[in-house]
Motif scaffolding. Sequence first.
Motif, short mmCIF file in Angstrom:
data_model
loop_
_atom_site.label_atom_id
_atom_site.label_comp_id
_atom_site.label_asym_id
_atom_site.label_seq_id
_atom_site.Cartn_x
_atom_site.Cartn_y
_atom_site.Cartn_z
N GLU A 1 -14.71 -5.21 -3.49
CA GLU A 1 -13.41 -5.48 -2.86
C GLU A 1 -12.64 -6.55 -3.63
O GLU A 1 -11.43 -6.41 -3.86
CB GLU A 1 -13.60 -5.90 -1.41
N TYR B 1 -3.55 1.75 -4.46
CA TYR B 1 -4.26 1.13 -3.35
C TYR B 1 -4.98 2.10 -2.43
O TYR B 1 -5.62 1.66 -1.47
CB TYR B 1 -3.29 0.25 -2.55
N ARG B 2 -4.90 3.39 -2.69
CA ARG B 2 -5.67 4.31 -1.86
C ARG B 2 -7.16 4.06 -2.08
O ARG B 2 -7.58 3.58 -3.14
CB ARG B 2 -5.32 5.76 -2.20
N GLU B 3 -7.96 4.39 -1.09
CA GLU B 3 -9.39 4.12 -1.20
C GLU B 3 -10.02 5.00 -2.27
O GLU B 3 -9.87 6.22 -2.27
CB GLU B 3 -10.08 4.37 0.15
N SER B 4 -10.73 4.39 -3.19
CA SER B 4 -11.36 5.12 -4.28
C SER B 4 -12.63 5.81 -3.80
O SER B 4 -13.17 5.50 -2.73
CB SER B 4 -11.70 4.17 -5.42
N GLU C 1 0.82 -1.21 0.00
CA GLU C 1 0.00 0.00 0.00
C GLU C 1 0.86 1.26 0.00
O GLU C 1 0.49 2.26 -0.63
CB GLU C 1 -0.93 -0.01 1.22
N ARG D 1 -18.89 2.55 1.71
CA ARG D 1 -18.75 2.46 3.17
C ARG D 1 -19.64 3.50 3.86
O ARG D 1 -20.21 3.24 4.94
CB ARG D 1 -17.29 2.66 3.57
N ASP E 1 -14.83 1.33 -11.06
CA ASP E 1 -15.31 2.23 -10.01
C ASP E 1 -16.60 2.94 -10.44
O ASP E 1 -17.54 3.07 -9.65
CB ASP E 1 -14.24 3.27 -9.67
N MET F 1 -15.40 3.25 -3.25
CA MET F 1 -15.33 2.52 -1.99
C MET F 1 -15.76 3.41 -0.82
O MET F 1 -16.48 2.97 0.09
CB MET F 1 -13.91 2.01 -1.76
N THR F 2 -15.32 4.67 -0.85
CA THR F 2 -15.74 5.59 0.21
C THR F 2 -17.25 5.76 0.23
O THR F 2 -17.88 5.78 1.29
CB THR F 2 -15.06 6.96 0.01
#
Length: 431
Positions: free
Chosen positions: A316, A282-285, A275, A292, A368, A288-289
């Motif tokens: 994931e 690998y940062r949160e896209s 990471e 969550r 994404d 994904m944010t």
Amino acid sequence: MRTRRYGLAGLAAALMGLSCAFWVAPASGQGGMVFTSGPISGPGGRDEVTAARLASYMRVLGFDESQRSATKDIHEGYLELIRSIDADRERAIRDARRDAEEGDTSSLIEALPKAIGEAASKKRKATASLLEDLRAMLTPEQHARWASLERLRRRESGLVSSVSGAGVDLVALIEELRMPEEVRTATVGILAEYELELDGVLRGNEREMAKLDEKAGGGGAGMPRVMDFATVREREEAERKGGVRVRDVNKRYASRLAEGLPGEWKDRLLSVYRERAFRRVYRESHAMTALRTALKFDDLDADQRRRLEELLGQHEREAARLNARWAEALEKAETEGTAGGAFDGLPGMEDRTSEDLKAARAARSAYDRQTEERLGTILTPGQKERLPKRRQGNGPVIVTPNGDEVEAEVEFHETGSGGGVRIMRMGPGGG
């Protein structure tokens, strides 16, 4: 004369904290750049000693409480001096920009290197004085630790690269993992070897860049100099090769360290290293944010929650596969020099990004977007309004070596004769 602000695609993380200007001649379209090899704005430039760095220095030197207290007092005076130097530099650059807006674009080319150079020189002297104060406090037993501090300083300045994995300090990474003492003991000998081998590579990279600095003229590493784009390209290529050398050392020692650890810590080390090495990958896209965030809504019905949990699991798994493809393509491109450059897209600068890397990035972006579209079909209009919004702005997102995101900005000052001066800034407090 008019001033326009717009984002410039293709700028890279290697330029974080850099303020520079380049000019384009009206007839040929050729230009040059006022360029510095180190950050010149914002806290924590290559030579500056921040509070976090000072804490590391005191730990490496084994300072006791009385030494720490005295050091912190000295450091306060040092920081005040650094702030004063920064203020003087910013004032000089603002004055030059004002002159450019009034039609005197030549003042930018003269004022930028002068302001940057004077500030860099003063900061070096201030830092050298601070380090001498630290050295004067050492006990006879602590003097043997000074070489470790010098290696740490070289890692701070040398582990700054756009090459994935070349910005990772394994010594700091192991410390951050906070392993139990009985586990950490297995890393001590390997880390000692790593420090020495990496230091040799960093010294070699410094020598290579010093040769280019001398060739380009100017006052040494981190000092401003005027370069044409061919010289900038030459420097960029040397930095890429140096970054690859550092990356290869880091990869090899990360594997060696992991091999000596029990399963849980082995997996943890390799995961964190991956990471850190490929932060952009690998940062949160945003997708994904958003997922969550949606799962935390307290007004979801049972069917919505079930569908969101299924979507999260699918995302994931597929994102992990696409990220691995992207990271592999990026590493290959960086090795071959086809990962694109900081100045791709400028006048006369071709795009050198490999097709494999473009395809891997595009595949992740497309997935994404697909996830976000599916998310939208699950939520109500009111719930969708509460999702995090995408950033607004025209500039590209620059991911720095420490993982922060900033937006690049460019000003173009037209001279009225078909040419002009561009000022590029990135990061907080840019010039």
